[in-house]
Motif scaffolding. Structure first.
Motif, PDB file in Angstrom:
ATOM      1  N   MET A  86       1.068  -1.529   0.361  1.00  0.00           N
ATOM      2  CA  MET A  86       0.146  -0.252  -0.523  1.00  0.00           C
ATOM      3  C   MET A  86       0.875   1.175  -0.180  1.00  0.00           C
ATOM      4  N   ALA A  87       0.646   1.884  -1.065  1.00  0.00           N
ATOM      5  CA  ALA A  87       0.759   3.716  -0.725  1.00  0.00           C
ATOM      6  C   ALA A  87       1.577   4.168   0.055  1.00  0.00           C
ATOM      7  N   ARG A  88       0.142   4.007   0.543  1.00  0.00           N
ATOM      8  CA  ARG A  88       0.363   4.903   2.716  1.00  0.00           C
ATOM      9  C   ARG A  88       1.285   4.257   3.538  1.00  0.00           C
ATOM     10  N   THR A  89       1.578   2.893   3.127  1.00  0.00           N
ATOM     11  CA  THR A  89       2.826   2.502   4.569  1.00  0.00           C
ATOM     12  C   THR A  89       3.427   1.515   3.990  1.00  0.00           C
ATOM     13  N   ALA A  90       4.018   1.795   3.006  1.00  0.00           N
ATOM     14  CA  ALA A  90       5.036   1.300   2.670  1.00  0.00           C
ATOM     15  C   ALA A  90       6.161   1.856   2.513  1.00  0.00           C
ATOM     16  N   LYS A  91       6.070   2.380   3.495  1.00  0.00           N
ATOM     17  CA  LYS A  91       7.924   3.644   4.162  1.00  0.00           C
ATOM     18  C   LYS A  91       7.705   3.375   5.712  1.00  0.00           C
ATOM     19  N   ARG A  92       6.809   2.268   6.409  1.00  0.00           N
ATOM     20  CA  ARG A  92       6.835   1.890   7.217  1.00  0.00           C
ATOM     21  C   ARG A  92       7.945   1.311   7.606  1.00  0.00           C
ATOM     22  N   PRO A  93       8.540   0.977   9.009  1.00  0.00           N
ATOM     23  CA  PRO A  93      10.001   0.089   9.485  1.00  0.00           C
ATOM     24  C   PRO A  93       9.867  -1.668   9.281  1.00  0.00           C
ATOM     25  N   ILE A  94       8.780  -1.877   9.018  1.00  0.00           N
ATOM     26  CA  ILE A  94       8.774  -3.179   8.951  1.00  0.00           C
ATOM     27  C   ILE A  94       8.715  -3.438   7.356  1.00  0.00           C
ATOM     28  N   PRO A  95       8.026  -2.573   6.340  1.00  0.00           N
ATOM     29  CA  PRO A  95       8.265  -3.385   4.803  1.00  0.00           C
ATOM     30  C   PRO A  95       9.487  -2.880   4.418  1.00  0.00           C
ATOM     31  N   SER A  96      10.024  -1.641   4.686  1.00  0.00           N
ATOM     32  CA  SER A  96      10.707  -0.899   4.348  1.00  0.00           C
ATOM     33  C   SER A  96      12.525  -1.647   4.165  1.00  0.00           C
ATOM     34  N   GLY A  97      11.955  -2.850   5.830  1.00  0.00           N
ATOM     35  CA  GLY A  97      13.329  -3.469   5.516  1.00  0.00           C
ATOM     36  C   GLY A  97      14.046  -2.610   6.985  1.00  0.00           C
ATOM     37  N   ARG A  98      13.849  -1.695   7.546  1.00  0.00           N
ATOM     38  CA  ARG A  98      14.265  -0.552   9.140  1.00  0.00           C
ATOM     39  C   ARG A  98      14.429  -1.714   9.899  1.00  0.00           C
ATOM     40  N   VAL A  99      13.285  -2.672   9.916  1.00  0.00           N
ATOM     41  CA  VAL A  99      13.080  -2.935  11.211  1.00  0.00           C
ATOM     42  C   VAL A  99      12.750  -4.525  11.353  1.00  0.00           C
ATOM     43  N   ALA A 100      12.979  -6.209  11.179  1.00  0.00           N
ATOM     44  CA  ALA A 100      12.643  -7.258  10.738  1.00  0.00           C
ATOM     45  C   ALA A 100      11.510  -7.568  12.134  1.00  0.00           C
ATOM     46  N   PRO A 101      10.332  -8.077  11.219  1.00  0.00           N
ATOM     47  CA  PRO A 101       8.786  -8.675  11.897  1.00  0.00           C
ATOM     48  C   PRO A 101       8.749  -9.332  13.443  1.00  0.00           C
ATOM     49  N   GLN A 102      10.173 -10.092  13.647  1.00  0.00           N
ATOM     50  CA  GLN A 102      10.413 -10.588  14.615  1.00  0.00           C
ATOM     51  C   GLN A 102      10.556  -9.684  15.668  1.00  0.00           C
ATOM     52  N   GLU A 103      11.338  -8.550  15.274  1.00  0.00           N
ATOM     53  CA  GLU A 103      11.507  -7.122  16.226  1.00  0.00           C
ATOM     54  C   GLU A 103      10.313  -6.912  17.707  1.00  0.00           C
ATOM     55  N   ALA A 104       9.468  -6.505  16.491  1.00  0.00           N
ATOM     56  CA  ALA A 104       8.514  -5.321  16.065  1.00  0.00           C
ATOM     57  C   ALA A 104       7.966  -6.020  17.209  1.00  0.00           C
ATOM     58  N   ALA A 105       7.344  -7.811  16.745  1.00  0.00           N
ATOM     59  CA  ALA A 105       5.945  -8.628  17.957  1.00  0.00           C
ATOM     60  C   ALA A 105       6.894  -8.694  19.023  1.00  0.00           C
ATOM     61  N   VAL A 106       8.224  -8.905  19.428  1.00  0.00           N
ATOM     62  CA  VAL A 106       8.961  -9.255  21.102  1.00  0.00           C
ATOM     63  C   VAL A 106       8.625  -7.832  21.344  1.00  0.00           C
ATOM     64  N   PHE A 107       8.729  -6.503  20.888  1.00  0.00           N
ATOM     65  CA  PHE A 107       9.188  -4.933  21.184  1.00  0.00           C
ATOM     66  C   PHE A 107       7.406  -5.104  21.934  1.00  0.00           C
ATOM     67  N   GLY A 108       6.790  -5.274  20.746  1.00  0.00           N
ATOM     68  CA  GLY A 108       4.954  -4.597  21.367  1.00  0.00           C
ATOM     69  C   GLY A 108       5.307  -5.270  22.638  1.00  0.00           C
ATOM     70  N   SER A 109       5.068  -6.964  22.200  1.00  0.00           N
ATOM     71  CA  SER A 109       5.140  -7.896  23.921  1.00  0.00           C
ATOM     72  C   SER A 109       5.387  -7.380  24.525  1.00  0.00           C
ATOM     73  N   VAL A 110       6.619  -7.163  24.846  1.00  0.00           N
ATOM     74  CA  VAL A 110       7.414  -6.444  25.973  1.00  0.00           C
ATOM     75  C   VAL A 110       6.232  -5.168  26.525  1.00  0.00           C
TER      76      VAL A 110
END
Length: 308
Positions: A86-110
């Motif tokens: 999606m154009a509106r969200t493509a530059k977010r940290p995960i799709p742009s490759g700056r943050v790995a998905p598992q890092e975001a999952a752990v970050f949010g859970s903690v």
């Protein structure tokens, strides 16, 4: 969503993830959404009867903010596959490759566990339970279940964004009252016309990724009709604080005027044919709706601070 499935669509994301900066992780918290959450929670705290120590009040706001941010991070983790398209969200940290998905999952859970436990230990467990339910509702009910399955995703899922003033109220009183439910109802009724206005001029993005937003499933004409219906229902709900006696004349009169403005924007959307004119009308309603909600809660806060 597994890492394997995700890597099939965007293998570059997992290879590049893991080097995110502090600002990238802050972006995962959806700071613009968080600011609205903090403000409406503050109003809930201010309007609640009795008092709260400033340190405890600040702690409650911090927990609500962190809980909202945790929800945003988990939402971005789960929705990374469609965000990438999606154009509106493509530059977010995960799709742009700056943050790995598992890092975001752990970050949010903690952060989720931290915010709820801190709220319970330092404020009260009623507010903590509401905060925990809000996080669960946004992540599990809205993001994982409703968003990709029904055009009513925004109507039902909007409850998650309506809880903050109720949590703020509970932080002071340890209870849920009719007044706090009215604050909840204002945001709940505001959410559909606000997000459906966005969906009208972003419908191509949602259609591309298979998210059944109202314009994609029911069509633009029905979406415009639903916006008008929910707008007509919203305005009377915003007047309830004055009718119930926990808001004064300034709030009631100003909110009625603001409501007429909201109805005017909604009517323009309803009566505009699809095309560039419809997108312009929808963008106008979307922008006004943000100002509208901010001003309504600002009026409630101003009256309380001024002793009106």
């Amino acid at each position: 969503m597994s890492d394997t499935a995700y890597s099939n669509d965007r293998p570059d994301v997992l290879r590049q993830g893991g080097e995110g900066s502090a600002s990238d992780f802050f972006e995962l918290l959806k700071p613009r959404v968080m600011s609205l959450v903090i403000f409406t929670a503050l109003v809930g705290i201010a309007l609640a009867p009795g008092g709260i120590h400033p340190v405890i009040g600040f702690t409650a706001l911090l927990c609500i903010a962190v809980g909202a941010g945790a929800s945003g991070a988990l939402n971005m983790w789960y929705d990374a596959d469609i965000d990438a398209k999606m154009a509106r969200t493509a530059k977010r940290p995960i799709p742009s490759g700056r943050v790995a998905p598992q890092e975001a999952a752990v970050f949010g859970s903690v952060l989720s566990v931290f915010s709820v436990m801190t709220m319970g230990v330092l404020v009260n467990w009623v507010a903590a339970a509401l905060l925990a339910f809000t996080i669960f509702f946004y992540v599990a009910i809205y993001t994982m279940w409703l968003k990709r399955r029904t055009p009513q995703n925004i109507v039902i899922g909007g409850a998650a964004g309506a809880f903050p003033p109720m949590i703020g109220w509970a932080a002071v009183t340890g209870t849920v009252s009719l007044e706090s439910i009215v604050l909840f109802a204002i945001i709940f009724m505001w959410t559909p016309p606000h997000f459906w206005a966005l969906a009208l001029f972003r419908s191509g993005d949602y259609e591309k990724v298979g998210v059944p937003m109202m314009p994609v499933v029911a069509g633009e004409r029905e979406t415009r009709r639903q916006i008008m219906i929910y707008s007509a229902l919203l305005v009377p709900v915003t007047l309830l604080p004055g009718l119930m006696g926990f808001a004064g004349t300034l709030y009631t009169v100003a909110t009625a005027v603001l409501g007429l403005g909201f109805l005017a924007f909604a009517f323009r959307v309803w009566r505009t044919a699809p095309g560039a004119a419809q997108d312009k009308a929808a963008k106008g309603l979307f922008a006004y709706s943000i100002l509208y909600l901010f001003l309504i809660f600002s009026l409630l806060l101003a009256e309380r601070l001024l002793g009106m």
